[in-house]
Design a protein around this motif. Structure first.
Motif, PDB file in Angstrom:
ATOM      1  N   LYS A   1       0.656  -0.850  -0.097  1.00  9.88           N
ATOM      2  CA  LYS A   1       0.158  -0.342  -0.426  1.00  9.88           C
ATOM      3  C   LYS A   1       0.876   1.622  -0.052  1.00  9.88           C
ATOM      4  O   LYS A   1       1.891   0.906   1.042  1.00  9.88           O
ATOM      5  N   CYS A   2       0.659   2.111  -0.571  1.00 12.33           N
ATOM      6  CA  CYS A   2       1.098   3.139  -0.719  1.00 12.33           C
ATOM      7  C   CYS A   2       0.307   4.444  -0.905  1.00 12.33           C
ATOM      8  O   CYS A   2       1.134   5.627  -0.203  1.00 12.33           O
ATOM      9  N   GLY A   3      -0.729   4.346  -0.690  1.00 12.17           N
ATOM     10  CA  GLY A   3      -1.780   5.804  -0.847  1.00 12.17           C
ATOM     11  C   GLY A   3      -2.921   5.330  -0.108  1.00 12.17           C
ATOM     12  O   GLY A   3      -3.539   4.259  -0.124  1.00 12.17           O
ATOM     13  N   LEU A   4      -4.184   6.065  -0.261  1.00 13.30           N
ATOM     14  CA  LEU A   4      -5.247   6.512   0.287  1.00 13.30           C
ATOM     15  C   LEU A   4      -5.969   7.825  -0.666  1.00 13.30           C
ATOM     16  O   LEU A   4      -5.663   8.455  -0.095  1.00 13.30           O
ATOM     17  N   LEU A   5      -6.426   7.604  -1.192  1.00 11.16           N
ATOM     18  CA  LEU A   5      -7.508   8.637  -1.940  1.00 11.16           C
ATOM     19  C   LEU A   5      -8.773   8.122  -1.474  1.00 11.16           C
ATOM     20  O   LEU A   5      -9.784   7.320  -1.332  1.00 11.16           O
ATOM     21  N   PHE A   6      -9.422   9.747  -1.015  1.00 14.37           N
ATOM     22  CA  PHE A   6     -10.681  10.089  -0.730  1.00 14.37           C
ATOM     23  C   PHE A   6     -11.689  10.765  -2.207  1.00 14.37           C
ATOM     24  O   PHE A   6     -10.705  11.915  -2.342  1.00 14.37           O
ATOM     25  N   PHE A   7     -12.452  10.475  -2.410  1.00 15.83           N
ATOM     26  CA  PHE A   7     -12.938  11.279  -4.124  1.00 15.83           C
ATOM     27  C   PHE A   7     -14.365  11.977  -3.482  1.00 15.83           C
ATOM     28  O   PHE A   7     -15.243  10.799  -3.260  1.00 15.83           O
TER      29      PHE A   7
ATOM     30  N   MET B   1       4.212  11.835  -5.649  1.00 15.99           N
ATOM     31  CA  MET B   1       5.193  10.625  -4.285  1.00 15.99           C
ATOM     32  C   MET B   1       4.676   9.657  -4.420  1.00 15.99           C
ATOM     33  O   MET B   1       5.963   8.772  -3.563  1.00 15.99           O
ATOM     34  N   VAL B   2       4.408   8.929  -4.888  1.00 19.34           N
ATOM     35  CA  VAL B   2       4.721   7.272  -5.666  1.00 19.34           C
ATOM     36  C   VAL B   2       5.821   6.752  -6.012  1.00 19.34           C
ATOM     37  O   VAL B   2       6.961   6.487  -5.428  1.00 19.34           O
ATOM     38  N   LEU B   3       6.617   8.205  -6.242  1.00 23.40           N
ATOM     39  CA  LEU B   3       8.141   8.296  -7.400  1.00 23.40           C
ATOM     40  C   LEU B   3       9.072   8.348  -6.188  1.00 23.40           C
ATOM     41  O   LEU B   3      10.195   7.607  -6.513  1.00 23.40           O
ATOM     42  N   LYS B   4       8.858   8.657  -5.403  1.00 27.30           N
ATOM     43  CA  LYS B   4       9.747   9.165  -4.577  1.00 27.30           C
ATOM     44  C   LYS B   4       9.442   8.150  -3.212  1.00 27.30           C
ATOM     45  O   LYS B   4       9.970   8.355  -2.370  1.00 27.30           O
ATOM     46  N   LYS B   5       8.662   7.801  -3.358  1.00 30.54           N
ATOM     47  CA  LYS B   5       8.544   6.151  -1.567  1.00 30.54           C
ATOM     48  C   LYS B   5       7.510   6.956  -1.072  1.00 30.54           C
ATOM     49  O   LYS B   5       7.906   6.573   0.097  1.00 30.54           O
ATOM     50  N   GLN B   6       6.774   8.192  -0.718  1.00 32.22           N
ATOM     51  CA  GLN B   6       6.328   8.807  -0.050  1.00 32.22           C
ATOM     52  C   GLN B   6       4.384   8.557   0.166  1.00 32.22           C
ATOM     53  O   GLN B   6       3.708   8.086  -0.651  1.00 32.22           O
ATOM     54  N   LYS B   7       4.419   7.383   1.058  1.00 31.71           N
ATOM     55  CA  LYS B   7       3.722   7.170   1.474  1.00 31.71           C
ATOM     56  C   LYS B   7       2.207   9.194   1.761  1.00 31.71           C
ATOM     57  O   LYS B   7       2.542   9.142   2.217  1.00 31.71           O
ATOM     58  N   PHE B   8       1.281   8.057   1.162  1.00 25.75           N
ATOM     59  CA  PHE B   8       0.283   9.614   1.561  1.00 25.75           C
ATOM     60  C   PHE B   8      -1.247   9.363   1.216  1.00 25.75           C
ATOM     61  O   PHE B   8      -1.606   8.241   1.028  1.00 25.75           O
ATOM     62  N   THR B   9      -2.035  10.586   2.255  1.00 28.68           N
ATOM     63  CA  THR B   9      -3.326  10.379   2.391  1.00 28.68           C
ATOM     64  C   THR B   9      -3.760  11.742   1.112  1.00 28.68           C
ATOM     65  O   THR B   9      -3.478  12.311   1.524  1.00 28.68           O
TER      66      THR B   9
ATOM     67  N   VAL C   1       2.787  10.580   4.068  1.00 32.70           N
ATOM     68  CA  VAL C   1       2.538   9.939   6.357  1.00 32.70           C
ATOM     69  C   VAL C   1       3.514   9.140   5.934  1.00 32.70           C
ATOM     70  O   VAL C   1       3.645   8.615   5.487  1.00 32.70           O
ATOM     71  N   LYS C   2       3.610   8.678   7.166  1.00 27.78           N
ATOM     72  CA  LYS C   2       5.196   7.690   7.851  1.00 27.78           C
ATOM     73  C   LYS C   2       4.807   6.484   7.483  1.00 27.78           C
ATOM     74  O   LYS C   2       5.006   5.268   6.981  1.00 27.78           O
ATOM     75  N   SER C   3       2.732   6.152   7.678  1.00 21.99           N
ATOM     76  CA  SER C   3       1.828   4.355   7.665  1.00 21.99           C
ATOM     77  C   SER C   3       0.854   5.247   7.130  1.00 21.99           C
ATOM     78  O   SER C   3      -0.103   5.627   7.713  1.00 21.99           O
ATOM     79  N   LEU C   4       0.681   4.137   6.209  1.00 18.78           N
ATOM     80  CA  LEU C   4      -1.062   3.599   6.255  1.00 18.78           C
ATOM     81  C   LEU C   4      -1.512   2.407   7.059  1.00 18.78           C
ATOM     82  O   LEU C   4      -2.078   1.701   6.587  1.00 18.78           O
TER      83      LEU C   4
END
Length: 177
Positions: free
Chosen positions: A84-90, A144-152, A172-175
């Motif tokens: 898991k690398c990210g969490l999106l809300f639409f 952010m994905v390219l930088k390996k940075q997890k995100f919301t 974020v540091k963790s998901l």
């Protein structure tokens, strides 16, 4: 709310009250060639846009299992592991249901890439994505994905499903919630 949802850890009070529908999005990565597999959506929601592979999480499966199943159904690839690398809300204008999308990467997969009734897969350089043919939000969080940075991230769209009216992207540091 679905007990698999992580909205209670991320959403503000106003949006937490909205029903949330769970989705997955998986991007197969070829780290040797720095490529990502995208699929041109051939029908339904997102038709004529490139995207990762995913869809609705079924009631009887975990979010991760849903991601692996959707990838196999839409591309022919069987992920041995997804990260898991990210969490999106639409939030779409005039739609009372929020989309909660769990984003994964995988470089550990087997099988042959195939075109399915829903998706036409194609490899792209990870740093030269066809953003003009993708959802408007993708170019905002993909770096952010390219930088390996997890995100919301949270995106508000007009009912045209193209125009972003507001956005929030948080590293974020963790998901793990």
């Amino acid at each position: 709310m679905d007990n698999r949802s992580v909205a209670k850890y991320v959403e503000d009070a106003e949006h937490l009250e909205m029903p949330h529908r769970l989705f997955t999005l998986v991007f197969p990565i070829d780290p040797v060639n720095n490529c990502v597999l995208l699929g041109m959506k051939k029908r339904g929601f997102g038709k004529d846009k490139y995207n990762g592979f995913g869809g609705k999480v079924e009631p009887n499966e975990s979010i991760e299992s849903g991601a692996i199943r959707e990838l196999a159904e839409e591309s022919g690839l069987l992920a041995k592991r997804v990260d898991k690398c990210g969490l999106l809300f639409f939030y779409f204008e005039n739609d009372p249901v929020a989309m909660e999308v769990h984003v994964y990467l995988t470089s550990d997969f087997s099988g042959q890439v195939i075109e399915t009734e829903e998706m036409a897969p194609e490899w792209y350089s990870a740093d030269k994505m066809p953003f003009e043919q993708m959802w408007a939000d993708d170019s905002r969080w993909w770096p952010m994905v390219l930088k390996k940075q997890k995100f919301t991230a949270r995106f508000w769209f007009f009912s045209d499903m193209t125009t972003i009216t507001r956005e929030e992207i948080v590293p974020v540091k963790s998901l793990e919630f």
